[in-house]
Design a protein around this motif. Sequence first.
Motif, mmCIF file in Angstrom:
data_model
loop_
_atom_site.group_PDB
_atom_site.id
_atom_site.type_symbol
_atom_site.label_atom_id
_atom_site.label_comp_id
_atom_site.label_asym_id
_atom_site.label_seq_id
_atom_site.Cartn_x
_atom_site.Cartn_y
_atom_site.Cartn_z
ATOM 1 N N SER A 48 43.214 46.820 -42.445
ATOM 2 C CA SER A 48 42.233 47.614 -42.954
ATOM 3 C C SER A 48 41.872 46.904 -44.298
ATOM 4 N N VAL A 49 42.864 46.379 -45.271
ATOM 5 C CA VAL A 49 43.002 45.597 -46.273
ATOM 6 C C VAL A 49 42.190 44.405 -46.295
ATOM 7 N N LEU A 50 42.428 43.645 -44.957
ATOM 8 C CA LEU A 50 41.723 42.428 -45.025
ATOM 9 C C LEU A 50 40.451 42.494 -44.638
ATOM 10 N N ASN A 51 39.898 43.711 -43.902
ATOM 11 C CA ASN A 51 38.492 43.811 -43.533
ATOM 12 C C ASN A 51 37.817 44.195 -44.959
ATOM 13 N N GLU A 52 38.347 44.979 -45.882
ATOM 14 C CA GLU A 52 37.881 45.360 -47.033
ATOM 15 C C GLU A 52 37.710 44.176 -48.184
ATOM 16 N N ALA A 53 38.661 43.115 -47.827
ATOM 17 C CA ALA A 53 38.670 42.079 -48.655
ATOM 18 C C ALA A 53 37.424 41.092 -48.083
ATOM 19 N N THR A 54 37.225 41.161 -46.802
ATOM 20 C CA THR A 54 35.889 40.378 -46.227
ATOM 21 C C THR A 54 34.862 41.141 -46.880
ATOM 22 N N GLN A 55 34.570 42.313 -46.807
ATOM 23 C CA GLN A 55 33.486 42.912 -47.367
ATOM 24 C C GLN A 55 33.307 42.599 -48.967
ATOM 25 N N GLU A 56 34.295 42.441 -49.456
ATOM 26 C CA GLU A 56 34.175 42.151 -51.069
ATOM 27 C C GLU A 56 33.651 40.865 -51.215
ATOM 28 N N GLY A 57 34.057 40.107 -50.475
ATOM 29 C CA GLY A 57 33.772 38.512 -50.553
ATOM 30 C C GLY A 57 32.357 38.324 -50.098
ATOM 31 N N VAL A 58 31.812 39.001 -49.022
ATOM 32 C CA VAL A 58 30.505 39.199 -48.653
ATOM 33 C C VAL A 58 29.403 39.656 -49.763
ATOM 34 N N ARG A 59 30.092 40.934 -50.291
ATOM 35 C CA ARG A 59 29.265 41.359 -51.466
ATOM 36 C C ARG A 59 29.201 40.357 -52.695
ATOM 37 N N TYR A 60 29.968 39.947 -52.878
ATOM 38 C CA TYR A 60 30.272 38.826 -54.158
ATOM 39 C C TYR A 60 29.187 37.634 -53.695
ATOM 40 N N ALA A 61 29.500 37.185 -52.652
ATOM 41 C CA ALA A 61 28.419 36.146 -52.274
ATOM 42 C C ALA A 61 27.048 36.502 -52.411
ATOM 43 N N ILE A 62 26.662 37.549 -51.866
ATOM 44 C CA ILE A 62 25.119 38.166 -51.687
ATOM 45 C C ILE A 62 24.555 38.624 -53.237
ATOM 46 N N VAL A 63 25.696 39.093 -54.130
ATOM 47 C CA VAL A 63 25.224 39.190 -55.556
ATOM 48 C C VAL A 63 25.138 37.967 -56.203
ATOM 49 N N HIS A 64 25.880 37.100 -56.021
ATOM 50 C CA HIS A 64 25.633 35.931 -56.835
ATOM 51 C C HIS A 64 24.948 34.562 -55.923
ATOM 52 N N GLY A 65 23.974 34.989 -55.421
ATOM 53 C CA GLY A 65 22.944 33.973 -54.744
ATOM 54 C C GLY A 65 22.093 33.050 -56.013
ATOM 55 N N ILE A 66 21.461 32.316 -55.617
ATOM 56 C CA ILE A 66 20.567 31.361 -56.370
ATOM 57 C C ILE A 66 19.972 32.248 -57.530
ATOM 58 N N ASP A 67 19.764 33.528 -57.480
ATOM 59 C CA ASP A 67 18.925 34.118 -58.686
ATOM 60 C C ASP A 67 19.835 34.515 -59.717
ATOM 61 N N SER A 68 21.219 34.254 -59.401
ATOM 62 C CA SER A 68 22.348 34.753 -60.417
ATOM 63 C C SER A 68 22.671 33.615 -61.543
#
Length: 153
Positions: A48-68
Amino acid sequence: MMAGFPWLAMRPQHQHGQATLEILISLMVALSLVFWLFELSMFTYTCSVLNEATQEGVRYAIVHGIDSTLCSGPDSTCTDQSPYANVKAVVTAAASASLHNISAMTITVTYANSTAAVGNPVAVKVAYTYVPYLNLPGLMNTLTFTSQGQILY
């Protein structure tokens, strides 16, 4: 026969340690179940924790795209290019709650179409070899599981 205790004379003499043996066997079975449940709970919690960590990484990656201003991606305008240390740091920080040694965790960040532009998918994959806390029968081998997240932004 003892006066006042007639039931003592009727008790078979070959069953003196039966209750002790039954309690011992019952305790062994009960403790085994408790340890197995503990290990199963820790395995489930780690997943569960590793799945949540993966989701956090994806969220960070999409929020910090080229418009960031803190762009993470393969684009030349991004400050965090391959191997995407910022995304990996977010995943590692979130995975530290797993109560395991996560130094052997492998994090792979993949941007489809080699860009962090809007509308392109990003995938974060976490691979971790689970080592049981207890060396119970059947758990001597390590288990490897992978978690992957992908969001179109």
